[in-house]
Design an enzyme around this catalytic site. Structure first.
Site, PDB file in Angstrom:
ATOM      1  CG  ASN A  11       4.704  -3.300  -1.883  1.00 57.27           C
ATOM      2  OD1 ASN A  11       4.475  -2.703  -2.944  1.00 57.27           O
ATOM      3  ND2 ASN A  11       3.975  -3.123  -0.797  1.00 57.27           N
ATOM      4  CD1 TRP A  12      10.145  -2.534  -5.707  1.00 55.69           C
ATOM      5  CD2 TRP A  12      10.101  -1.567  -7.733  1.00 55.69           C
ATOM      6  NE1 TRP A  12      11.117  -3.127  -6.478  1.00 55.69           N
ATOM      7  CE2 TRP A  12      11.111  -2.568  -7.727  1.00 55.69           C
ATOM      8  CE3 TRP A  12       9.887  -0.842  -8.906  1.00 55.69           C
ATOM      9  CZ2 TRP A  12      11.899  -2.827  -8.848  1.00 55.69           C
ATOM     10  CZ3 TRP A  12      10.675  -1.106 -10.028  1.00 55.69           C
ATOM     11  CH2 TRP A  12      11.664  -2.080  -9.991  1.00 55.69           C
ATOM     12  CE  LYS A  13       5.611  -0.241   1.359  1.00 54.90           C
ATOM     13  NZ  LYS A  13       5.270   0.059   2.725  1.00 54.90           N
ATOM     14  CG  HIS A  98       0.213  -3.462   1.456  1.00 58.31           C
ATOM     15  ND1 HIS A  98       0.261  -2.323   2.211  1.00 58.31           N
ATOM     16  CD2 HIS A  98       1.448  -4.006   1.506  1.00 58.31           C
ATOM     17  CE1 HIS A  98       1.491  -2.178   2.686  1.00 58.31           C
ATOM     18  NE2 HIS A  98       2.236  -3.182   2.274  1.00 58.31           N
ATOM     19  CD  GLU A 100       1.756   1.057   2.710  1.00 64.23           C
ATOM     20  OE1 GLU A 100       1.908   0.994   1.476  1.00 64.23           O
ATOM     21  OE2 GLU A 100       2.691   0.970   3.522  1.00 64.23           O
ATOM     22  CD  GLU A 168       3.471  -6.835   4.501  1.00 64.99           C
ATOM     23  OE1 GLU A 168       4.644  -6.830   4.157  1.00 64.99           O
ATOM     24  OE2 GLU A 168       2.642  -5.996   4.087  1.00 64.99           O
ATOM     25  N   GLY A 174       7.280  -0.098   7.494  1.00 64.07           N
ATOM     26  CA  GLY A 174       7.867   1.214   7.206  1.00 64.07           C
ATOM     27  C   GLY A 174       8.242   1.993   8.452  1.00 64.07           C
ATOM     28  CB  SER A 214      10.991  -2.775   9.510  1.00 64.87           C
ATOM     29  OG  SER A 214      10.121  -1.650   9.482  1.00 64.87           O
ATOM     30  N   GLY A 236      10.526  -0.918   1.881  1.00 64.31           N
ATOM     31  CA  GLY A 236      11.607   0.055   1.716  1.00 64.31           C
ATOM     32  C   GLY A 236      12.921  -0.516   1.197  1.00 64.31           C
TER      33      GLY A 236
HETATM   34  C1  PEP Z   1       5.374  -3.547   2.970  1.00 64.52           C
HETATM   35  O1  PEP Z   1       4.947  -2.463   2.614  1.00 64.52           O
HETATM   36  O2  PEP Z   1       4.824  -4.578   2.563  1.00 64.52           O
HETATM   37  C2  PEP Z   1       6.526  -3.578   3.876  1.00 64.52           C
HETATM   38  C3  PEP Z   1       6.794  -4.694   4.496  1.00 64.52           C
HETATM   39  O3  PEP Z   1       7.241  -2.405   4.021  1.00 64.52           O
HETATM   40  P1  PEP Z   1       8.615  -2.202   4.830  1.00 64.52           P
HETATM   41  O4  PEP Z   1       9.533  -3.345   4.485  1.00 64.52           O
HETATM   42  O5  PEP Z   1       9.140  -0.890   4.357  1.00 64.52           O
HETATM   43  O6  PEP Z   1       8.260  -2.198   6.281  1.00 64.52           O
END
Ligand code: PEP
Length: 252
Positions: A11-13, A98, A100, A168, A174, A214, A236
């Site tokens: 997921n490049w966000k 998600h 976010e 998640e 993040g 993460s 990330g």
């Molecule tokens: C995500 O945004 O879905 C995610 C898991 O981010 P990160 O790996 O950066 O925690």
């Protein structure tokens, strides 16, 4: 998709900030994974890059994913993107709900409507669930259960089997804080028990579960081997082709 093979989705966000960087990142992922057969790989770039990224990964095992979708197909909905448009660009997976996006107001009903639309057009929804914090009493399990029940209300067993659930925990996204492999395993068993109660064991077993929060090259092997889930949703670390590939390889 064989469940014995992990699915790893990047997921490049809201990254990167230029088309050139997106194109190079996609080319890097495609190149490093061009012979991969024992895992499924997908990347979810921002909407403006889907077309270019799609070209870079076409004819390779890497699939195209989107980060969101609207629940209607066309019409007067300024700023939205429909599943038909995504499908036309070769998108196969769509991340929905998600944390976010939920933080911006998306609720369980919105998520259910989007999932229905994605399933209707034969794409695969990756539905994100997870608590914002952990407590000693285990209330976070109730929170996750509520999210699953709300989704299940509108889905028949055959539809649920086509859903990918990404656990998640928000506190791990993040932040560099990762759930332990033991936490992940416990949640895998819990989610399967909830799905078994709502549907049946066969349906529960068919639903692919991902862990996200993460995930990095250094923790991916343990999380995969002991966490009991069927892949990862990676934020990330998916922005570096090398790190993303190391995570994919950790699942093989
Ligand atoms: C995500 O945004 O879905 C995610 C898991 O981010 P990160 O790996 O950066 O925690």
């Amino acid at each position: 998709m064989k469940k014995t093979h992990a699915l790893v989705v990047g997921n490049w966000k809201l990254n990167p900030i230029t088309l050139k960087e997106a194109s190079d990142l996609a080319a890097g992922v495609a190149r490093k994974n061009k012979k991969i057969t024992d895992a499924y790989v997908a990347v979810a770039p921002p909407f403006p890059y889907l077309s270019e990224v799609g070209k870079k990964i076409s004819k390779t095992p890497t699939s195209l994913a989107a980060q969101d979708v609207y629940h209607k197909n066309m019409g007067a909905h300024t700023g939205e993107v429909s599943v038909l448009q995504l499908k036309d660009l070769g998108v196969e997976f769509v991340i929905i709900g998600h944390s976010e996006r939920r933080a911006m107001g998306e609720n369980d009903e919105d998520v259910a409507q989007k999932v229905a639309m994605v399933l209707k057009h034969k794409l695969t929804p990756i539905v994100c669930i997870g608590e914002s914090k952990r407590d000693d009493k285990g209330d976070f399990f109730n929170f996750v259960q509520k999210q699953i029940r709300s989704l299940a209300k509108t889905l028949k067993p055959a539809q649920m089997k086509r859903v990918v659930l990404a656990y998640e925990p928000i506190w791990a996204i993040g932040t560099g804080k990762t759930a332990t492999a033991e936490d992940v395993k416990e949640m895998q068993l819990f989610i399967e028990s909830v799905l078994t109660k709502i549907y049946d064991r066969a349906t529960a077993r068919n639903v692919r579960l991902l862990y996200g929060g993460s995930v990095k090259p250094h923790n991916a092997t343990e999380l995969h081997q002991d966490g009991g889930m069927n892949g990862f949703l990676v934020g990330g670390a998916s922005l570096k082709a090398e790190d993303f590939t190391a995570i994919i390889n950790a699942t093989i």
